[in-house]
Design a protein around this motif. Structure first.
Motif, mmCIF file in Angstrom:
data_model
loop_
_atom_site.group_PDB
_atom_site.id
_atom_site.type_symbol
_atom_site.label_atom_id
_atom_site.label_comp_id
_atom_site.label_asym_id
_atom_site.label_seq_id
_atom_site.Cartn_x
_atom_site.Cartn_y
_atom_site.Cartn_z
ATOM 1 N N TRP A 64 0.822 -1.216 0.000
ATOM 2 C CA TRP A 64 0.000 0.000 0.000
ATOM 3 C C TRP A 64 0.849 1.256 0.000
ATOM 4 C CZ3 TRP A 64 -4.509 0.106 -1.898
ATOM 5 C CH2 TRP A 64 -5.305 -1.034 -1.851
ATOM 6 N N GLY A 65 2.053 1.195 0.565
ATOM 7 C CA GLY A 65 2.948 2.347 0.519
ATOM 8 C C GLY A 65 3.326 2.688 -0.914
ATOM 9 N N ILE A 66 3.681 1.670 -1.681
ATOM 10 C CA ILE A 66 4.025 1.873 -3.090
ATOM 11 C C ILE A 66 2.791 2.295 -3.867
ATOM 12 C CG2 ILE A 66 4.745 0.680 -5.205
ATOM 13 C CD1 ILE A 66 6.513 -1.094 -3.327
ATOM 14 N N GLU A 67 1.705 1.599 -3.663
ATOM 15 C CA GLU A 67 0.460 1.876 -4.380
ATOM 16 C C GLU A 67 -0.023 3.299 -4.132
ATOM 17 O OE1 GLU A 67 -2.648 0.342 -6.866
ATOM 18 O OE2 GLU A 67 -0.758 -0.556 -6.286
ATOM 19 N N ASN A 68 -0.069 3.700 -2.882
ATOM 20 C CA ASN A 68 -0.558 5.048 -2.555
ATOM 21 C C ASN A 68 0.371 6.126 -3.088
ATOM 22 O OD1 ASN A 68 -2.830 4.092 -1.273
ATOM 23 N ND2 ASN A 68 -1.879 4.069 0.734
ATOM 24 N N ASN A 69 1.670 5.944 -2.947
ATOM 25 C CA ASN A 69 2.615 6.947 -3.422
ATOM 26 C C ASN A 69 2.539 7.096 -4.938
ATOM 27 O OD1 ASN A 69 4.770 8.834 -3.294
ATOM 28 N ND2 ASN A 69 6.168 7.220 -3.912
ATOM 29 N N PHE A 70 2.490 5.981 -5.650
ATOM 30 C CA PHE A 70 2.449 6.005 -7.110
ATOM 31 C C PHE A 70 1.178 6.678 -7.610
ATOM 32 C CE2 PHE A 70 1.524 3.814 -11.186
ATOM 33 C CZ PHE A 70 2.586 4.327 -11.907
ATOM 34 N N HIS A 71 0.019 6.266 -7.091
ATOM 35 C CA HIS A 71 -1.242 6.848 -7.546
ATOM 36 C C HIS A 71 -1.383 8.302 -7.119
ATOM 37 C CE1 HIS A 71 -2.800 3.399 -9.540
ATOM 38 N NE2 HIS A 71 -2.474 2.652 -8.516
ATOM 39 N N TRP A 72 -0.881 8.612 -5.949
ATOM 40 C CA TRP A 72 -0.905 10.011 -5.504
ATOM 41 C C TRP A 72 -0.080 10.858 -6.464
ATOM 42 C CZ3 TRP A 72 2.983 13.331 -3.871
ATOM 43 C CH2 TRP A 72 2.548 14.524 -3.300
ATOM 44 N N GLN A 73 1.090 10.363 -6.840
ATOM 45 C CA GLN A 73 1.960 11.111 -7.748
ATOM 46 C C GLN A 73 1.301 11.300 -9.108
ATOM 47 O OE1 GLN A 73 5.299 12.244 -6.609
ATOM 48 N NE2 GLN A 73 4.427 13.608 -8.111
ATOM 49 N N LEU A 74 0.653 10.256 -9.622
ATOM 50 C CA LEU A 74 -0.046 10.383 -10.901
ATOM 51 C C LEU A 74 -1.175 11.406 -10.811
ATOM 52 C CD1 LEU A 74 -0.249 6.683 -12.115
ATOM 53 C CD2 LEU A 74 0.975 8.549 -13.228
ATOM 54 N N ASP A 75 -1.886 11.402 -9.703
ATOM 55 C CA ASP A 75 -2.999 12.339 -9.569
ATOM 56 C C ASP A 75 -2.495 13.777 -9.422
ATOM 57 O OD1 ASP A 75 -5.709 13.058 -9.461
ATOM 58 O OD2 ASP A 75 -5.619 13.154 -7.278
ATOM 59 N N ASP A 88 -13.148 2.299 -25.390
ATOM 60 C CA ASP A 88 -12.250 1.296 -25.934
ATOM 61 C C ASP A 88 -10.973 1.174 -25.093
ATOM 62 O OD1 ASP A 88 -14.108 0.829 -27.957
ATOM 63 O OD2 ASP A 88 -13.225 2.362 -29.245
ATOM 64 N N PHE A 89 -9.809 1.335 -25.736
ATOM 65 C CA PHE A 89 -8.537 1.162 -25.055
ATOM 66 C C PHE A 89 -7.923 2.486 -24.605
ATOM 67 C CE2 PHE A 89 -8.877 -2.735 -27.515
ATOM 68 C CZ PHE A 89 -8.575 -3.672 -26.542
ATOM 69 N N SER A 90 -8.659 3.578 -24.743
ATOM 70 C CA SER A 90 -8.070 4.881 -24.412
ATOM 71 C C SER A 90 -7.652 5.001 -22.944
ATOM 72 C CB SER A 90 -8.986 6.034 -24.825
ATOM 73 O OG SER A 90 -10.233 5.936 -24.212
ATOM 74 N N PRO A 91 -8.397 4.480 -21.957
ATOM 75 C CA PRO A 91 -7.908 4.585 -20.575
ATOM 76 C C PRO A 91 -6.567 3.870 -20.373
ATOM 77 C CG PRO A 91 -10.221 3.977 -20.576
ATOM 78 C CD PRO A 91 -9.739 3.888 -22.001
ATOM 79 N N LEU A 92 -6.423 2.693 -20.944
ATOM 80 C CA LEU A 92 -5.171 1.939 -20.825
ATOM 81 C C LEU A 92 -4.037 2.667 -21.542
ATOM 82 C CD1 LEU A 92 -3.574 -0.567 -19.983
ATOM 83 C CD2 LEU A 92 -4.378 -1.673 -22.076
ATOM 84 N N ASN A 93 -4.318 3.150 -22.752
ATOM 85 C CA ASN A 93 -3.286 3.854 -23.514
ATOM 86 C C ASN A 93 -2.816 5.108 -22.779
ATOM 87 O OD1 ASN A 93 -3.440 1.951 -25.550
ATOM 88 N ND2 ASN A 93 -4.880 3.139 -26.771
ATOM 89 N N LEU A 94 -3.750 5.887 -22.248
ATOM 90 C CA LEU A 94 -3.371 7.092 -21.511
ATOM 91 C C LEU A 94 -2.591 6.743 -20.244
ATOM 92 C CD1 LEU A 94 -6.510 9.378 -21.892
ATOM 93 C CD2 LEU A 94 -4.209 9.815 -22.751
ATOM 94 N N ILE A 100 4.987 6.392 -18.563
ATOM 95 C CA ILE A 100 6.245 6.674 -19.266
ATOM 96 C C ILE A 100 6.707 8.099 -18.968
ATOM 97 C CG2 ILE A 100 7.262 7.018 -21.564
ATOM 98 C CD1 ILE A 100 5.421 4.688 -22.507
ATOM 99 N N VAL A 101 5.790 9.052 -19.085
ATOM 100 C CA VAL A 101 6.142 10.458 -18.850
ATOM 101 C C VAL A 101 6.555 10.670 -17.395
ATOM 102 C CG1 VAL A 101 5.252 12.817 -18.838
ATOM 103 C CG2 VAL A 101 4.728 11.300 -20.746
ATOM 104 N N LEU A 102 5.849 10.049 -16.451
ATOM 105 C CA LEU A 102 6.220 10.184 -15.041
ATOM 106 C C LEU A 102 7.648 9.695 -14.820
ATOM 107 C CD1 LEU A 102 5.332 10.950 -12.162
ATOM 108 C CD2 LEU A 102 4.527 8.600 -11.901
ATOM 109 N N ASN A 103 8.010 8.565 -15.423
ATOM 110 C CA ASN A 103 9.375 8.046 -15.293
ATOM 111 C C ASN A 103 10.391 8.998 -15.910
ATOM 112 O OD1 ASN A 103 8.755 5.725 -13.849
ATOM 113 N ND2 ASN A 103 8.266 4.602 -15.711
ATOM 114 N N MET A 104 10.047 9.597 -17.047
ATOM 115 C CA MET A 104 10.951 10.560 -17.679
ATOM 116 C C MET A 104 11.140 11.785 -16.796
ATOM 117 S SD MET A 104 9.519 10.255 -21.556
ATOM 118 C CE MET A 104 10.627 11.420 -22.294
#
Length: 134
Positions: A64-75, A88-94, A100-104
């Motif tokens: 949950w530490g990883i999960e919460n930090n990652f999703h918090w950062q994305l939000d 269709d696949f737009s949610p997965l693609n986005l 990728i952008v977060l890692n960059m």
């Protein structure tokens, strides 16, 4: 821990859970820092770990530490929770593009916040090229 009957019942219905060794009931207490209100919640988690509260609790906290930090950062960085794309696949693609952008953005060593790096990349072609070159 529930009886082995409950574990057997789950394994019969979920063939890919054959390493299931237990079901853990984890009760957590949370205090809202703004309001001071306390809430208590019990979650049931399946586990392949041997019975033992210390190992199960450590694994749950790590997850949950990883999960919460990652999703918090994305939000925070991408305002992901307000995205209403659902066809269709737009949610997965986005989601893939955001990851990728977060890692960059994280690889860049400048002192700016991730949100500011994202803004800077949108208006500064040189900075954007620098991010893409990493």
């Amino acid at each position: 821990m529930p009886t082995t009957d409950a574990i057997d019942w789950l394994q019969e219905r979920h063939l890919d859970w054959q390493n299931l060794r237990g079901i853990a009931a984890i009760t957590s207490k949370r205090i809202d820092k703004k309001t001071g209100q306390t809430s208590v919640e019990t979650r049931f988690d399946i586990t392949s770990l041997p019975a033992g509260p210390a190992a199960i609790l450590a694994a749950t906290r790590a997850h949950w530490g990883i999960e919460n930090n990652f999703h918090w950062q994305l939000d925070i960085t991408f305002d992901e929770d307000r995205c209403r794309t659902g066809k269709d696949f737009s949610p997965l693609n986005l989601a893939i593009v955001r990851h990728i952008v977060l890692n960059m953005l994280k690889r860049d060593t400048s002192k700016l916040s991730l949100k500011r790096k994202r803004l800077k990349a949108s208006v500064n072609p040189d900075f954007r090229a620098q991010l893409l070159a990493c």
